[in-house]
Design an enzyme around this catalytic site. Structure first.
Site, PDB file in Angstrom:
ATOM      1  N   ASP A  73      66.568  73.428  46.243  1.00 19.12           N
ATOM      2  CA  ASP A  73      66.384  73.796  44.843  1.00 19.12           C
ATOM      3  C   ASP A  73      65.353  72.920  44.131  1.00 19.12           C
ATOM      4  O   ASP A  73      65.394  72.752  42.919  1.00 19.12           O
ATOM      5  CB  ASP A  73      67.722  73.801  44.093  1.00 19.12           C
ATOM      6  CG  ASP A  73      68.420  72.446  44.195  1.00 19.12           C
ATOM      7  OD1 ASP A  73      67.929  71.581  44.966  1.00 19.12           O
ATOM      8  OD2 ASP A  73      69.436  72.256  43.518  1.00 19.12           O
ATOM      9  N   HIS A 132      37.476  66.939  54.499  1.00 24.31           N
ATOM     10  CA  HIS A 132      38.686  67.204  53.713  1.00 24.31           C
ATOM     11  C   HIS A 132      39.775  66.160  53.963  1.00 24.31           C
ATOM     12  O   HIS A 132      40.960  66.472  53.923  1.00 24.31           O
ATOM     13  CB  HIS A 132      39.213  68.620  54.005  1.00 24.31           C
ATOM     14  CG  HIS A 132      38.345  69.679  53.430  1.00 24.31           C
ATOM     15  ND1 HIS A 132      38.422  70.997  53.812  1.00 24.31           N
ATOM     16  CD2 HIS A 132      37.354  69.625  52.503  1.00 24.31           C
ATOM     17  CE1 HIS A 132      37.520  71.698  53.133  1.00 24.31           C
ATOM     18  NE2 HIS A 132      36.857  70.883  52.348  1.00 24.31           N
ATOM     19  N   ASP A 149      36.664  61.066  46.373  1.00 23.60           N
ATOM     20  CA  ASP A 149      36.381  62.354  45.725  1.00 23.60           C
ATOM     21  C   ASP A 149      37.647  62.711  44.975  1.00 23.60           C
ATOM     22  O   ASP A 149      38.641  63.107  45.582  1.00 23.60           O
ATOM     23  CB  ASP A 149      36.030  63.399  46.792  1.00 23.60           C
ATOM     24  CG  ASP A 149      35.668  64.755  46.177  1.00 23.60           C
ATOM     25  OD1 ASP A 149      35.960  64.983  44.989  1.00 23.60           O
ATOM     26  OD2 ASP A 149      35.116  65.595  46.917  1.00 23.60           O
ATOM     27  N   ASP A 182      35.478  66.869  38.875  1.00 21.21           N
ATOM     28  CA  ASP A 182      35.302  66.762  40.332  1.00 21.21           C
ATOM     29  C   ASP A 182      34.195  65.737  40.590  1.00 21.21           C
ATOM     30  O   ASP A 182      33.015  66.059  40.486  1.00 21.21           O
ATOM     31  CB  ASP A 182      34.931  68.153  40.876  1.00 21.21           C
ATOM     32  CG  ASP A 182      34.802  68.181  42.392  1.00 21.21           C
ATOM     33  OD1 ASP A 182      35.134  67.178  43.041  1.00 21.21           O
ATOM     34  OD2 ASP A 182      34.357  69.224  42.920  1.00 21.21           O
ATOM     35  N   HIS A 216      27.553  70.796  54.210  1.00 14.28           N
ATOM     36  CA  HIS A 216      28.110  71.599  53.113  1.00 14.28           C
ATOM     37  C   HIS A 216      27.031  71.889  52.074  1.00 14.28           C
ATOM     38  O   HIS A 216      25.917  71.373  52.163  1.00 14.28           O
ATOM     39  CB  HIS A 216      29.330  70.922  52.479  1.00 14.28           C
ATOM     40  CG  HIS A 216      29.067  69.557  51.895  1.00 14.28           C
ATOM     41  ND1 HIS A 216      28.445  69.370  50.689  1.00 14.28           N
ATOM     42  CD2 HIS A 216      29.346  68.315  52.364  1.00 14.28           C
ATOM     43  CE1 HIS A 216      28.380  68.067  50.423  1.00 14.28           C
ATOM     44  NE2 HIS A 216      28.900  67.402  51.435  1.00 14.28           N
ATOM     45  N   HIS A 242      29.149  73.855  43.474  1.00 11.65           N
ATOM     46  CA  HIS A 242      29.982  75.042  43.250  1.00 11.65           C
ATOM     47  C   HIS A 242      30.271  75.104  41.764  1.00 11.65           C
ATOM     48  O   HIS A 242      30.128  74.103  41.046  1.00 11.65           O
ATOM     49  CB  HIS A 242      31.278  74.945  44.069  1.00 11.65           C
ATOM     50  CG  HIS A 242      32.020  73.660  43.886  1.00 11.65           C
ATOM     51  ND1 HIS A 242      32.855  73.409  42.831  1.00 11.65           N
ATOM     52  CD2 HIS A 242      32.004  72.501  44.621  1.00 11.65           C
ATOM     53  CE1 HIS A 242      33.348  72.182  42.929  1.00 11.65           C
ATOM     54  NE2 HIS A 242      32.834  71.595  43.998  1.00 11.65           N
ATOM     55  N   HIS A 270      37.063  74.837  42.422  1.00 11.88           N
ATOM     56  CA  HIS A 270      36.047  75.774  42.922  1.00 11.88           C
ATOM     57  C   HIS A 270      36.215  77.009  42.040  1.00 11.88           C
ATOM     58  O   HIS A 270      36.985  77.907  42.355  1.00 11.88           O
ATOM     59  CB  HIS A 270      36.257  76.103  44.401  1.00 11.88           C
ATOM     60  CG  HIS A 270      35.974  74.918  45.289  1.00 11.88           C
ATOM     61  ND1 HIS A 270      36.181  74.925  46.644  1.00 11.88           N
ATOM     62  CD2 HIS A 270      35.493  73.683  45.011  1.00 11.88           C
ATOM     63  CE1 HIS A 270      35.845  73.744  47.149  1.00 11.88           C
ATOM     64  NE2 HIS A 270      35.431  72.971  46.178  1.00 11.88           N
ATOM     65  N   GLU A 289      26.396  67.714  44.475  1.00 13.51           N
ATOM     66  CA  GLU A 289      27.086  66.795  45.382  1.00 13.51           C
ATOM     67  C   GLU A 289      26.500  66.726  46.790  1.00 13.51           C
ATOM     68  O   GLU A 289      27.141  67.092  47.764  1.00 13.51           O
ATOM     69  CB  GLU A 289      28.560  67.176  45.475  1.00 13.51           C
ATOM     70  CG  GLU A 289      28.864  68.642  45.741  1.00 13.51           C
ATOM     71  CD  GLU A 289      30.370  68.901  45.886  1.00 13.51           C
ATOM     72  OE1 GLU A 289      31.003  68.208  46.691  1.00 13.51           O
ATOM     73  OE2 GLU A 289      30.883  69.812  45.216  1.00 13.51           O
ATOM     74  N   TYR A 334      26.788  62.464  56.469  1.00 12.90           N
ATOM     75  CA  TYR A 334      27.969  62.059  57.248  1.00 12.90           C
ATOM     76  C   TYR A 334      27.503  61.845  58.686  1.00 12.90           C
ATOM     77  O   TYR A 334      27.050  62.794  59.333  1.00 12.90           O
ATOM     78  CB  TYR A 334      29.046  63.153  57.180  1.00 12.90           C
ATOM     79  CG  TYR A 334      29.246  63.633  55.748  1.00 12.90           C
ATOM     80  CD1 TYR A 334      30.131  62.984  54.895  1.00 12.90           C
ATOM     81  CD2 TYR A 334      28.483  64.696  55.248  1.00 12.90           C
ATOM     82  CE1 TYR A 334      30.268  63.402  53.574  1.00 12.90           C
ATOM     83  CE2 TYR A 334      28.612  65.116  53.931  1.00 12.90           C
ATOM     84  CZ  TYR A 334      29.502  64.471  53.097  1.00 12.90           C
ATOM     85  OH  TYR A 334      29.632  64.881  51.788  1.00 12.90           O
ATOM     86  N   ARG A 340      28.843  60.598  49.885  1.00 16.03           N
ATOM     87  CA  ARG A 340      28.624  61.742  49.001  1.00 16.03           C
ATOM     88  C   ARG A 340      28.554  61.197  47.579  1.00 16.03           C
ATOM     89  O   ARG A 340      29.275  60.244  47.243  1.00 16.03           O
ATOM     90  CB  ARG A 340      29.755  62.778  49.130  1.00 16.03           C
ATOM     91  CG  ARG A 340      29.603  63.971  48.200  1.00 16.03           C
ATOM     92  CD  ARG A 340      30.461  65.178  48.597  1.00 16.03           C
ATOM     93  NE  ARG A 340      31.889  64.942  48.531  1.00 16.03           N
ATOM     94  CZ  ARG A 340      32.681  64.731  49.569  1.00 16.03           C
ATOM     95  NH1 ARG A 340      32.188  64.737  50.789  1.00 16.03           N
ATOM     96  NH2 ARG A 340      33.979  64.531  49.404  1.00 16.03           N
ATOM     97  N   GLU A 393      28.765  62.879  43.787  1.00 17.41           N
ATOM     98  CA  GLU A 393      29.055  64.164  43.143  1.00 17.41           C
ATOM     99  C   GLU A 393      29.203  63.989  41.635  1.00 17.41           C
ATOM    100  O   GLU A 393      30.005  63.170  41.173  1.00 17.41           O
ATOM    101  CB  GLU A 393      30.352  64.754  43.715  1.00 17.41           C
ATOM    102  CG  GLU A 393      30.788  66.022  43.015  1.00 17.41           C
ATOM    103  CD  GLU A 393      31.982  66.704  43.685  1.00 17.41           C
ATOM    104  OE1 GLU A 393      32.795  66.010  44.330  1.00 17.41           O
ATOM    105  OE2 GLU A 393      32.081  67.931  43.555  1.00 17.41           O
TER     106      GLU A 393
HETATM  107  N1  GLY Z   1      36.589  68.058  45.607  1.00 16.09           N
HETATM  108  C1  GLY Z   1      36.238  69.297  46.177  1.00 16.09           C
HETATM  109  C2  GLY Z   1      34.805  69.484  46.210  1.00 16.09           C
HETATM  110  O1  GLY Z   1      34.062  68.568  45.973  1.00 16.09           O
HETATM  111  O2  GLY Z   1      34.335  70.564  46.398  1.00 16.09           O
HETATM  112 MN    MN Z   2      34.666  66.799  44.965  1.00 17.23          MN
HETATM  113 MN    MN Z   3      32.951  69.529  44.427  1.00 19.35          MN
END
Ligand code: GLY
Ligand code: MN
Ligand code: MN
Length: 461
Positions: free
Chosen positions: A36, A243, A260, A271, A354, A358, A365, A408, A412, A429, A431
């Site tokens: 529950d 991820h 991140d 983000d 990547h 976005h 996203h 971003e 890597y 990264r 961002e």
């Molecule tokens: N934190 C998810 C991205 O950067 O897309």
């Molecule tokens: Mn991010």
């Molecule tokens: Mn992002």
């Protein structure tokens, strides 16, 4: 509650679905975690965008003539003792500015009547499990009573096509909330950086979760409701796992930490990614790669302005990264050729796999088409350099003021034959979150610096 804001949005929906349309939007269901105990509740982004109501167990119906009807949980003193306050249908009309409100238990009986005589049922496709079946049941109910003069809508339309376009352009109030979310998240990144350096200086053991704890505390301390997504706190080689989640790994002096993380404030996400040396001093190879990613971000930011394409920042980043990968020796000129060859062969993909951004908004996203709606017929086919697959290219979205996107770029480096050892296991990264303006873009996440010198200075503080 600024009911006018939501009323205006609902009026826009009514105008777009036409006088004989009916829009149906449920909020998100509660999700059982085990027995529950539930997962923390988060309303549906479309639903909340249209009425600002945060309780579970609610549906919003908008008629094509502009009437708004809310179905919500009824007052129930016993349930409220356990689960908390409910607004209830009686108070809902005045509080939310909807025209009518009923208990959720009345939805099933009332929905067929609301759909009767409409030409189209509009609801978000593929976003709520079971929604389509609920709508079909209501439509079937109408079809079964055609002998009595009911008129079942002939069409069903995806309401996302309307709402996504609306949500893509953030109004002044949304931008203001996103600025505040960016500010809180930036403060959290600073705190994590400073904690890392301070604890290492004091000879303490630092683990990823220590830094995650700083982020969470800073988010909540400033009133943000939650993280906008699971925070990535990646020490050393973990930064090469895109991820990765914050876990238990040791944060070691001499290694980088990639964080991140961003908070959600009043339904809007931030983000931010920063990569910093755990003890506050970049090594030579770390600095070389970091400066390269930063230069790629600078180029992407310069390419972000009204009138540019969504893909322009990505292409600008890739151009800088491709040349830089050759210059620092990540890629071998003798084998791959020029920067143009690196781009055409997609050789950069080994270290940058990547996209550069976005949409950002209510969802991290966020919704919104990435292709330009006014040019949908303009397709071309190309062969992907790495896979050989045929790819259909459509013109990318043209950026307009009020769109919000992340910028971003990253690098890597996993060990591989020919990759200089000094770069092995470095993941970087950077961002930031950008609101598109006429002349360029406004970076709303720069409360935390990106320059190497500025990062080192704040980590000494
Ligand atoms: N934190 C998810 C991205 O950067 O897309
Ligand atoms: Mn991010
Ligand atoms: Mn992002």
């Amino acid at each position: 509650m600024n009911t006018m804001l939501y009323q205006n949005r609902r009026a826009q929906v009514a105008a777009q679905i036409g006088p004989r349309g009916l829009a149906i939007v449920p909020t998100a269901p509660e999700q059982r975690r085990n027995r529950d105990a539930d997962f923390p509740y988060r309303f549906d982004s479309y639903f909340h965008y249209l009425c600002g109501f945060a309780e579970p167990g609610a549906w919003l119906v908008i008629t094509g003539t502009g009437k708004s009807i809310l179905f919500c949980q009824p007052k129930d003193l016993e349930r409220e003792t356990w689960d908390g306050y409910r607004l209830g249908p009686q108070a809902a009309s005045a509080f939310l500015g909807v025209d009518e409100a009923y208990a959720l238990s009345e939805l099933e009986a009332r929905l067929p009547g609301l759909l009767d005589g409409c030409d189209n049922a509009w609801y978000p496709f593929a976003t709520h499990s079971g929604l389509e079946a609920r709508v079909q049941t209501a439509l079937q109910n109408l079809r079964e009573r055609v002998r009595y003069g009911t008129l079942c809508p002939g069409g069903q339309q995806d309401l996302c096509s309307v709402l996504d376009e609306m949500r893509l352009i953030k109004d002044a109030q949304e931008q203001d909330t996103m600025r505040r979310a960016g500010q809180i998240s930036a403060g959290a990144h600073i705190r994590a950086m400073q904690t890392s350096a301070r604890m290492l200086r004091a000879g303490q053991e630092v683990r990823e979760y220590h830094l995650e704890a700083e982020l969470l505390h800073e988010f909540r301390r400033h009133g943000a409701q939650s993280p906008a997504y699971t925070s990535i706190v990646a020490a050393g080689a973990n930064a090469c796992v895109l991820h990765y989640r914050a876990d238990t790994a040791l944060v070691r002096a001499g290694e980088l930490v990639l964080i991140d993380a961003g908070c959600e404030l009043d339904g809007y996400a931030s983000d931010i990614t920063r990569t910093f040396p755990a003890n506050g001093r970049f090594t030579g190879p770390q600095r070389a790669l970091y400066e390269l990613v930063l230069a790629a971000q600078v180029a992407a930011i310069a390419a972000t302005h009204a009138g540019a394409r969504f893909t322009d920042p990505h292409e600008a980043s890739v151009a800088v990264l491709a040349q830089g990968m050759l210059d620092v020796g990540l890629l071998d000129k003798d084998k791959v050729g020029t920067a143009q060859d690196v781009i055409e062969k997609r050789a950069y993909f080994q270290f940058y796999m990547h996209r550069t951004g976005h949409w950002l908004g209510r969802d991290v996203h966020d919704c919104g088409a990435y292709t330009e709606p006014s040019e949908l017929g303009h397709t071309s086919i190309r062969k992907d350099a790495l896979t050989g697959q045929a790819i259909v290219d459509r013109p990318a979205r043209i950026l307009r003021p009020g769109m919000v996107l992340t910028i971003e770029p990253g690098i890597y480096v996993r060990p591989a034959p020919g990759v200089p050892e000094q770069f092995h296991h470095i993941g970087i990264r950077i961002e930031d979150d950008a609101i598109v303006t006429q002349e360029g873009c406004e970076l709303i996440s720069r409360g935390v610096p990106v320059d190497t010198d500025a990062i080192e200075a704040l980590m000494r503080a």
